[in-house]
Design a protein around this motif. Structure first.
Motif, short mmCIF file in Angstrom:
data_model
loop_
_atom_site.label_atom_id
_atom_site.label_comp_id
_atom_site.label_asym_id
_atom_site.label_seq_id
_atom_site.Cartn_x
_atom_site.Cartn_y
_atom_site.Cartn_z
N ARG A 146 -5.05 10.35 -3.62
CA ARG A 146 -4.46 9.93 -2.33
C ARG A 146 -5.12 10.72 -1.19
O ARG A 146 -5.46 11.90 -1.35
N GLY A 147 -5.30 10.03 -0.08
CA GLY A 147 -5.87 10.70 1.09
C GLY A 147 -7.39 10.71 1.15
O GLY A 147 -7.95 11.05 2.19
N THR A 148 -8.04 10.36 0.04
CA THR A 148 -9.51 10.37 0.03
C THR A 148 -10.05 9.23 0.90
O THR A 148 -9.62 8.08 0.77
N HIS A 149 -10.99 9.55 1.78
CA HIS A 149 -11.61 8.51 2.60
C HIS A 149 -12.63 7.76 1.75
O HIS A 149 -13.52 8.36 1.16
N HIS A 150 -12.50 6.44 1.68
CA HIS A 150 -13.37 5.66 0.80
C HIS A 150 -13.40 4.22 1.26
O HIS A 150 -12.62 3.80 2.12
N TRP A 151 -14.32 3.44 0.68
CA TRP A 151 -14.29 1.99 0.83
C TRP A 151 -14.86 1.37 -0.42
O TRP A 151 -15.42 2.08 -1.27
N PHE A 152 -14.68 0.06 -0.60
CA PHE A 152 -15.02 -0.59 -1.86
C PHE A 152 -15.66 -1.94 -1.61
O PHE A 152 -15.23 -2.70 -0.73
N ASP A 153 -16.70 -2.23 -2.40
CA ASP A 153 -17.35 -3.55 -2.36
C ASP A 153 -17.55 -4.04 -3.79
O ASP A 153 -17.68 -3.24 -4.72
N LEU A 154 -17.63 -5.35 -3.93
CA LEU A 154 -18.09 -5.89 -5.20
C LEU A 154 -19.61 -5.85 -5.22
O LEU A 154 -20.26 -5.74 -4.18
N CYS A 155 -20.18 -5.99 -6.42
CA CYS A 155 -21.63 -6.09 -6.55
C CYS A 155 -22.03 -7.55 -6.36
O CYS A 155 -21.19 -8.41 -6.08
N GLY A 156 -23.30 -7.82 -6.51
CA GLY A 156 -23.83 -9.16 -6.23
C GLY A 156 -23.19 -10.26 -7.05
O GLY A 156 -23.11 -11.41 -6.60
N ASP A 157 -22.72 -9.94 -8.25
CA ASP A 157 -22.13 -10.99 -9.09
C ASP A 157 -20.67 -11.27 -8.71
O ASP A 157 -20.06 -12.18 -9.24
N ARG A 158 -20.13 -10.51 -7.78
CA ARG A 158 -18.78 -10.72 -7.24
C ARG A 158 -17.75 -10.97 -8.35
O ARG A 158 -16.96 -11.91 -8.31
N ARG A 159 -17.77 -10.09 -9.31
CA ARG A 159 -16.87 -10.22 -10.45
C ARG A 159 -16.28 -8.87 -10.80
O ARG A 159 -17.01 -7.90 -10.99
N ILE A 160 -14.96 -8.82 -10.87
CA ILE A 160 -14.33 -7.61 -11.42
C ILE A 160 -12.98 -8.00 -12.00
O ILE A 160 -12.25 -8.83 -11.45
N ARG A 161 -12.71 -7.41 -13.14
CA ARG A 161 -11.38 -7.53 -13.75
C ARG A 161 -10.98 -6.12 -14.10
O ARG A 161 -11.72 -5.42 -14.83
N ALA A 162 -9.87 -5.67 -13.58
CA ALA A 162 -9.52 -4.26 -13.73
C ALA A 162 -8.02 -4.08 -13.80
O ALA A 162 -7.24 -4.83 -13.20
N ILE A 163 -7.63 -3.05 -14.55
CA ILE A 163 -6.23 -2.62 -14.56
C ILE A 163 -6.03 -1.67 -13.39
O ILE A 163 -6.86 -0.79 -13.14
N ARG A 164 -4.95 -1.84 -12.64
CA ARG A 164 -4.61 -0.94 -11.54
C ARG A 164 -3.28 -0.25 -11.87
O ARG A 164 -2.39 -0.88 -12.44
N LEU A 165 -3.19 1.01 -11.49
CA LEU A 165 -1.92 1.72 -11.66
C LEU A 165 -1.41 2.16 -10.30
O LEU A 165 -2.20 2.50 -9.42
N PHE A 166 -0.10 2.16 -10.14
CA PHE A 166 0.51 2.48 -8.85
C PHE A 166 1.62 3.51 -9.01
O PHE A 166 2.40 3.45 -9.96
N GLN A 167 1.69 4.41 -8.03
CA GLN A 167 2.83 5.34 -7.97
C GLN A 167 3.99 4.68 -7.23
O GLN A 167 5.14 4.97 -7.46
N ASP A 168 3.65 3.79 -6.30
CA ASP A 168 4.66 3.06 -5.54
C ASP A 168 3.95 1.86 -4.95
O ASP A 168 3.12 2.00 -4.05
N VAL A 169 4.24 0.68 -5.46
CA VAL A 169 3.50 -0.51 -5.04
C VAL A 169 3.55 -0.69 -3.53
O VAL A 169 2.57 -1.05 -2.88
N SER A 170 4.69 -0.38 -2.94
CA SER A 170 4.83 -0.62 -1.50
C SER A 170 3.97 0.35 -0.68
O SER A 170 3.67 0.11 0.48
N GLY A 171 3.57 1.48 -1.32
CA GLY A 171 2.80 2.47 -0.58
C GLY A 171 1.31 2.23 -0.59
O GLY A 171 0.57 2.92 0.09
N TRP A 172 0.87 1.22 -1.34
CA TRP A 172 -0.57 1.03 -1.50
C TRP A 172 -1.11 0.15 -0.39
O TRP A 172 -1.36 -1.02 -0.56
N THR A 173 -1.24 0.76 0.76
CA THR A 173 -1.70 0.07 1.95
C THR A 173 -2.90 0.82 2.49
O THR A 173 -2.88 2.05 2.52
N PRO A 174 -3.96 0.11 2.89
CA PRO A 174 -5.08 0.84 3.46
C PRO A 174 -4.78 1.35 4.87
O PRO A 174 -4.28 0.60 5.71
N HIS A 175 -5.06 2.63 5.10
CA HIS A 175 -5.01 3.19 6.45
C HIS A 175 -6.46 3.32 6.91
O HIS A 175 -7.22 4.09 6.32
#
Ligand SMILES: [Fe+2]
Length: 198
Positions: A146-175
């Motif tokens: 939490r708090g780490t400055h970052h950004w995310f892109d897909l690669c050229g094939d625009r494909r990702i399937r991933a498991i996500r884990l949350f501490q609080d779903v409502s808190g997962w908002t980009p600032h």
């Protein structure tokens, strides 16, 4: 196996740090990647062997297959829920979805991803060093605190399937930081399509 590029892959004219162009350092060895990321508070693991997952497996089946690993992570990091994100080129409104995360931001909670299929590119902007990128592939688990400055892109094939884990779903908002640092870096992946195109 994730690949870390320290210094990122900069656009020729876009960034304020272009004077550093050409100084990139690429980490390819698992131990080097894990040690470097650990110094920035980022957990990196390989979950091997990965559990076999059908191409059309629904989220519930994926979460069930990885229940043991997910439960262990939940216990470690206080995560309360998990889901599966499944993105492909034909996903409706994909560009709109990706645009939310391709500018520098941070969250109130950890960003935890286990990659089942496809690839993606995290850029991380530490307070005390150069931007680095992490190209994640199937079998990679990454935890960006939490708090780490970052950004995310897909690669050229625009494909990702991933498991996500949350501490609080409502808190997962980009600032958004609004720093503009992200504009100076190319979302270019060095994975299979890069190799195939050589
Ligand atoms: Fe994020």
């Amino acid at each position: 196996m994730a690949l870390v590029t320290i210094g990122g892959r900069r656009t020729e004219f876009g960034g304020r740090e272009t004077e550093d162009r050409g100084r990139e350092e690429i980490l390819r060895e698992r131990a080097d990647v894990a040690a470097f990321l650990a110094r920035h508070g980022i957990d990196y693991e390989r979950w091997t062997p990965a559990h076999p997952i059908g191409a059309d497996a629904p989220p519930e089946e994926i979460l069930e297959a990885y229940a043991t690993e997910i439960d262990a992570l939940k216990a470690r990091g206080g995560y309360v829920t998990a889901d599966v994100i499944d993105v492909k080129p034909e996903t409706p409104n994909l560009d709109m979805m990706l645009a939310k995360f391709s500018r520098e931001h941070w969250h109130d909670e950890d960003e935890v991803r286990f990659i089942i299929e496809g690839r993606g590119l995290f850029h991380v902007h530490p307070a005390d060093g150069p931007v680095f990128s992490i190209e994640v592939v199937a079998g990679d688990l990454i935890r960006v605190p939490r708090g780490t400055h970052h950004w995310f892109d897909l690669c050229g094939d625009r494909r990702i399937r991933a498991i996500r884990l949350f501490q609080d779903v409502s808190g997962w908002t980009p600032h958004y930081t609004g720093s503009g640092v992200d504009e100076g870096f190319d979302p270019v992946c060095f994975g299979p399509s890069y190799v195939a195109g050589r």
